[in-house]
Write an enzyme that holds these catalytic residues in place. Structure first.
Site, PDB file in Angstrom:
ATOM      1  N   GLY C  74      -4.466  37.946  49.905  1.00 52.70           N
ATOM      2  CA  GLY C  74      -3.754  36.710  50.215  1.00 52.70           C
ATOM      3  C   GLY C  74      -4.072  35.607  49.219  1.00 52.70           C
ATOM      4  N   THR C  75      -5.315  35.546  48.797  1.00 52.50           N
ATOM      5  CA  THR C  75      -5.716  34.496  47.871  1.00 52.50           C
ATOM      6  C   THR C  75      -4.987  34.649  46.542  1.00 52.50           C
ATOM      7  OG1 THR C  75      -7.868  34.387  48.943  1.00 52.50           O
ATOM      8  CG2 THR C  75      -7.704  33.451  46.728  1.00 52.50           C
ATOM      9  N   ASN C 154      -4.342  29.544  60.195  1.00 48.22           N
ATOM     10  CA  ASN C 154      -5.345  30.550  60.520  1.00 48.22           C
ATOM     11  C   ASN C 154      -6.416  30.049  61.476  1.00 48.22           C
ATOM     12  OD1 ASN C 154      -5.597  29.132  57.936  1.00 48.22           O
ATOM     13  ND2 ASN C 154      -7.671  29.956  57.899  1.00 48.22           N
ATOM     14  N   GLN C 188      -1.030  34.943  58.234  1.00 53.25           N
ATOM     15  CA  GLN C 188      -1.365  35.138  59.652  1.00 53.25           C
ATOM     16  C   GLN C 188      -0.189  35.640  60.488  1.00 53.25           C
ATOM     17  OE1 GLN C 188      -4.316  34.974  61.173  1.00 53.25           O
ATOM     18  NE2 GLN C 188      -5.469  34.376  59.337  1.00 53.25           N
ATOM     19  N   SER C 208      -1.524  39.286  53.322  1.00 61.72           N
ATOM     20  CA  SER C 208      -2.811  39.906  53.010  1.00 61.72           C
ATOM     21  C   SER C 208      -3.004  41.074  53.963  1.00 61.72           C
ATOM     22  CB  SER C 208      -3.937  38.882  53.188  1.00 61.72           C
ATOM     23  OG  SER C 208      -5.169  39.438  52.808  1.00 61.72           O
ATOM     24  N   HIS C 210      -5.378  43.076  55.022  1.00 66.99           N
ATOM     25  CA  HIS C 210      -6.455  43.254  56.002  1.00 66.99           C
ATOM     26  C   HIS C 210      -6.282  42.372  57.230  1.00 66.99           C
ATOM     27  CE1 HIS C 210      -8.962  39.581  55.331  1.00 66.99           C
ATOM     28  NE2 HIS C 210      -8.324  39.574  54.188  1.00 66.99           N
ATOM     29  N   THR C 246      -3.752  48.539  36.542  1.00 66.20           N
ATOM     30  CA  THR C 246      -3.479  49.809  37.209  1.00 66.20           C
ATOM     31  C   THR C 246      -3.315  49.566  38.701  1.00 66.20           C
ATOM     32  OG1 THR C 246      -4.752  50.972  35.529  1.00 66.20           O
ATOM     33  CG2 THR C 246      -4.354  52.145  37.604  1.00 66.20           C
ATOM     34  N   CYS C 333     -21.723  24.229  60.105  1.00 60.70           N
ATOM     35  CA  CYS C 333     -22.924  25.053  60.032  1.00 60.70           C
ATOM     36  C   CYS C 333     -22.603  26.534  59.924  1.00 60.70           C
ATOM     37  CB  CYS C 333     -23.822  24.782  61.219  1.00 60.70           C
ATOM     38  SG  CYS C 333     -24.597  23.157  61.067  1.00 60.70           S
TER      39      CYS C 333
HETATM   40  C1  LIG Z   1      -3.604  31.581  56.048  1.00 62.64           C
HETATM   41  C2  LIG Z   1      -4.424  32.339  55.059  1.00 62.64           C
HETATM   42  N1  LIG Z   1      -4.075  32.321  53.754  1.00 62.64           N
HETATM   43  C3  LIG Z   1      -4.757  33.001  52.831  1.00 62.64           C
HETATM   44  C4  LIG Z   1      -5.852  33.756  53.161  1.00 62.64           C
HETATM   45  C5  LIG Z   1      -6.575  34.484  52.064  1.00 62.64           C
HETATM   46  O1  LIG Z   1      -6.493  35.879  52.205  1.00 62.64           O
HETATM   47  P1  LIG Z   1      -7.575  36.824  51.536  1.00 62.64           P
HETATM   48  O2  LIG Z   1      -8.914  36.370  52.012  1.00 62.64           O
HETATM   49  O3  LIG Z   1      -7.226  38.176  52.003  1.00 62.64           O
HETATM   50  O4  LIG Z   1      -7.469  36.673  50.048  1.00 62.64           O
HETATM   51  C6  LIG Z   1      -6.267  33.796  54.513  1.00 62.64           C
HETATM   52  C7  LIG Z   1      -7.438  34.563  54.973  1.00 62.64           C
HETATM   53  O5  LIG Z   1      -8.547  34.477  54.502  1.00 62.64           O
HETATM   54  C8  LIG Z   1      -5.527  33.090  55.478  1.00 62.64           C
HETATM   55  O6  LIG Z   1      -5.878  33.107  56.770  1.00 62.64           O
HETATM   56  C1  LIG Z   2     -10.004  49.230  27.594  1.00 63.58           C
HETATM   57  C2  LIG Z   2      -9.309  48.851  28.848  1.00 63.58           C
HETATM   58  N1  LIG Z   2      -9.331  47.566  29.266  1.00 63.58           N
HETATM   59  C3  LIG Z   2      -8.724  47.164  30.392  1.00 63.58           C
HETATM   60  C4  LIG Z   2      -8.019  48.050  31.176  1.00 63.58           C
HETATM   61  C5  LIG Z   2      -7.342  47.538  32.407  1.00 63.58           C
HETATM   62  O1  LIG Z   2      -7.889  48.089  33.575  1.00 63.58           O
HETATM   63  P1  LIG Z   2      -7.026  48.140  34.922  1.00 63.58           P
HETATM   64  O2  LIG Z   2      -5.747  48.824  34.594  1.00 63.58           O
HETATM   65  O3  LIG Z   2      -7.881  48.897  35.858  1.00 63.58           O
HETATM   66  O4  LIG Z   2      -6.770  46.745  35.346  1.00 63.58           O
HETATM   67  C6  LIG Z   2      -7.936  49.408  30.768  1.00 63.58           C
HETATM   68  C7  LIG Z   2      -7.167  50.421  31.503  1.00 63.58           C
HETATM   69  O5  LIG Z   2      -6.039  50.320  31.843  1.00 63.58           O
HETATM   70  C8  LIG Z   2      -8.594  49.809  29.585  1.00 63.58           C
HETATM   71  O6  LIG Z   2      -8.555  51.072  29.159  1.00 63.58           O
END
Ligand SMILES: Cc1ncc(COP(=O)(O)O)c(C=O)c1O
Ligand SMILES: Cc1ncc(COP(=O)(O)O)c(C=O)c1O
Lengths: 394, 124, 394, 124
Positions: C74-75, C154, C188, C208, C210, C246, C333
């Site tokens: 989500g972020t 949220n 949410q 998001s 999860h 990837t 807190c």
């Molecule tokens: C309303 C809202 N936006 C964004 C996020 C960010 O999602 P994530 O933590 O999966 O990046 C959350 C949860 O943390 C959320 O409740």
């Molecule tokens: C040398 C190198 N750097 C960066 C990446 C990027 O990694 P990813 O595709 O997991 O984001 C790859 C593979 O794709 C790579 O071989």
């Protein structure tokens, strides 16, 4: 014509998740699923698993747990390293040094930084893919804030003298009493090269879990203490305020186990791959009109990259696939773009030769029988494709 | 990566009319300057009809398969009609091409056209 | 004092991966592990799984597959939406509208945009957390390029009139013949609110996984066709050149299955949660010195957020944890920062009341017995904590 | 989230010396203006010794537990010594606090000091 066997020789593209890594991940999907930012026991179990994973990775790399940031992959690690350091240092300078044969995750991030006022020097490696510490040193100006040179190339496997380059930068940096941050894309290194951050003088380092038998969608960014760095993904206070977003606990756990195994088995694996790799290279170079791309010795133990005159890469890949062999090519026709591999072009290959390249990257699971199988097929395929090609103009 | 249809895959694995004529009535060679693919076409002509045809292609699966498809359809075709074939016609015969591969179908149509113009310039 | 039962009432923080989603993911870790960018059969299987997942999500949301970008959460979706639209439209204007009670993934991204020259209007919701379409309309200037208002909060669960807000923006947008992009953080919403992009006039939407029984570390960003947008994660040409890296194939598959289930079971789940939620709220409001935070009716069916006079949130959370109950609080807190929840402060609560807040967010797994168990404990805990508190000064 | 040690958890669950004296010799109340936590301490004094002590705290686990720990150690202590107690002393008795919670240990030491100064200003 279904493949009768399956031979995977594209480990530089991705790897299967190691069974032990997957097993370690499983409890965190549906049982210990708490959000590590929460207070209660379930969440603290997740937080502990995350901490342990972080420490496991730190132990392998020779750094502190709090220098490890979990990301979503090599691309995010690379982008974040460059943007994070550049934005933190932009008041002190605007010059960045890299090379033409970096991964697109580096090059495209550099191009974007160029648009926002940074100056980028793209060093040209020699025809084996190597750059020298001296080249880097010469390129440093009084505005240089960041150098990024990959540890090993993903296409041609050339291993850069990264430790010497880092030393040169640290020397220059203290001579000029300016902060020049050194980043290395080490995505292709785990399991093949030793990474020891107690000795290696880099400030930042990128990894991608799926390249070392970890899960896809998880990366690691090492940021040495006191390195100027501004966070790029902004949200909650996760990762000690350096990357917002609910942590991918199973992903982090799987990554740490995979990295530990890769490190533990590195020497055996290098020996195994090296023998198979040399057999492949030696036999393939006996086919007329073949050329090894990259460096003859300063190359990853698992990398074979060969060009065939008068053959186009995609055609050979499809033929290999019909026989159950997974490989890759720097041919434009295998890419979404129409350009042949910028790496092969970057080491001076004619577009034509880049088109005819075949990359085989080995893993610890590959066997002698598989090598023999591949070697029994390739000469015939090449011969057949060549017989279908128009004669080169005289 | 592009996903090819069954026609393309079939013609790639079993290309038709591969080869050349030593005594061709017309020869055309086209090369894609960007990706380096090349197609050469040899034709035999009688009574303004393409009576026989051969090709050679260096290139990706799409380039090889569209060349093969093109020769199959061009055999027996009137020169006038063959001259006006577009890459689109070839792509259609091939059952369609992935978007990134459209440029590959240009080669076969162009090579055929240049073989015809070679014949018309130097009728043997 | 080990918990004898375990009662999870923090579904707004995260959820367990649904067993069907996990099962669908499993083959893609160690068997069908190919990199979707590769050519061979193994990789094409991965590419197909990814395409299918994308289409499954599009079908649930009522959009096209190519309008879906997979992200790392989500972020990232929120950050990317804001930066992607703002950078694409910066030549036409620099004004962005949001509200004070958005998630930090929105607010911190806005603050960063402010530093690079954008003007942000932070609308204040009323004391129930609602903002009105009229408030948004009044805030639009001739420089407005982007409006981002979350679908549901949220913390307090307040559901915004997002469809009316979007309509107002589209109207204004066409009246001014300028592009004003509308984004909504719908993180949410899945499983609780209907999302139908054929009717809802938003240009971008964040999810998001999860939060709806999908895996951590996967997000979705919907970008409507023709929406001005510049990619933020730069690397390979994945996701139709809109996000390099990837692809997390198992993550995408799990997300799509989880979203499908959430959508299919939405009505039953809302009915179930609503009944339990109302029971919780009604009983808890009978405790003296309690106040419901958020809107009495325009609130998520699973959200309870109550403040207790003279009680601090962390203390009640720990007591609940001792009894095996997982919940959350807006107390400073419980946060890494020392500030109490910006949401509770944003709807006008005194810091003191924000400190004493307790959030319980239900899921389809919660039962009547669990509600009774929680309700049997909370009054005693509150009473005990209050008995330990100094008397308020007269 | 902060992870508490066993001493803190124990004092949070079973706080010692909770309550108040109607006839205290000194009373001190401190409030953290940022997080709103409050601690009040009642002492009985005899021969310049703290003979008995009670507290009430509204706050998080760290605030409650450090108050309890502080009263346990302060009981029987000479006024002079108790006056010079630092938050650090309290945190140490408590076996250490998570970094984000250090500020909580300030309350107990401060409330104790203000109870002593209340006693010194108005000896009963
Ligand atoms: C309303 C809202 N936006 C964004 C996020 C960010 O999602 P994530 O933590 O999966 O990046 C959350 C949860 O943390 C959320 O409740
Ligand atoms: C040398 C190198 N750097 C960066 C990446 C990027 O990694 P990813 O595709 O997991 O984001 C790859 C593979 O794709 C790579 O071989």
């Amino acid at each position: 014509m279904e493949p009768t066997k399956f031979v995977y020789m594209d480990h530089a593209a991705t790897t299967p998740v190691h069974p032990d890594a997957l097993e370690a991940m499983l409890p965190y999907f549906s049982q210990l699923y708490g959000n590590p930012s929460s207070l209660y026991t379930l969440a603290q179990d997740g937080a502990k698993a995350l901490d342990d994973a972080r420490q496991r990775i730190a132990d392998v790399l020779g750094c502190r747990g709090n220098e490890i940031i979990f990301t979503s992959g090599g691309t995010e690690s690379d982008n974040t390293a460059l943007r994070g350091a550049a934005s933190a240092l932009k008041h002190t300078g605007n010059h960045i040094i890299t090379q033409t044969t970096e991964h697109h995750a580096i090059l495209h991030a550099c191009e974007e930084l160029e648009k926002s006022g940074f100056d980028i020097t793209y060093l040209s490696p020699d025809k084996t893919g190597l750059i020298t510490p001296n080249q880097v040193e010469q390129a440093i100006t009084e505005k240089t804030i960041l150098v990024t040179i990959m540890m090993a190339n993903n296409e041609i496997g050339t291993v850069q003298p990264i430790s010497e380059i880092a030393d040169v930068i640290k020397e220059k940096s203290s001579k000029l009493s300016r902060n020049i941050v050194m980043h290395t894309d080490a995505v292709q290194a785990p399991g093949l090269l030793d990474i020891n951050l107690r000795e290696l003088q880099v400030d930042m380092l990128s990894l991608s879990a799926h390249k070392f038998y970890g899960p896809k969608g998880v990366g690691v960014l090492y940021v040495r203490r006191h390195t100027p760095f501004l966070p790029q993904q902004l949200g909650g206070s996760q990762e000690r305020n350096r990357r917002g977003g609910t942590e991918n606990v199973p992903g982090a756990v799987g990554t740490s186990i995979a990295l530990e195994i890769a490190s533990r088995e590195r020497e055996a694996s290098v020996e195994h791959c090296l023998r198979l790799r040399n057999k492949l290279i030696d036999s393939m170079l006996k086919i007329p009109g073949t050329h090894l791309n990259g460096h003859p010795t300063e190359r990853l133990a698992n990398n074979v990259n060969i060009s065939f005159d008068q053959v186009e890469g995609e055609s050979i890949l499809l033929n290999l696939d019909f026989s159950g062999i997974a490989a890759s090519s720097g041919s434009a026709c295998t890419a979404a773009s129409l350009e042949p591999s910028h790496v092969l072009v970057g080491i001076g290959l004619q577009a034509q030769m880049a088109q005819g390249s075949l990359r085989l990257t080995l893993g610890r699971g590959n066997t002698d029988e598989e090598i023999d199988y591949v070697l029994s097929l390739i000469p015939k395929m090449v011969e057949r494709l060549r017989s279908m090609a128009p004669q080169p103009l005289p | 990566m592009p996903k090819y249809n069954a026609i393309i895959m079939d013609h790639f694995q079993n290309p038709q009319n591969v080869g050349e004529f030593e005594d061709a009535d017309g020869i055309g060679l086209e090369e894609n300057p960007i990706c380096g693919d090349k197609t050469q076409i040899w034709i035999r002509v009688h009574d303004d009809l393409i009576t026989d045809i051969r090709f050679k292609t260096q290139g990706c699966a799409a380039a090889i398969a569209t060349s093969s498809v093109c020769t199959v359809h061009a055999k027996g075709m009137a020169l006038e009609e063959a001259k006006s074939l577009s890459p689109n016609d070839v792509a259609n015969w091939a059952g369609g091409l992935p978007r990134a591969k459209i440029h590959c179908s240009v080669l076969a149509a162009d090579a055929l056209r240049s073989a015809i113009s070679d014949y018309e310039k130097h009728p043997r």
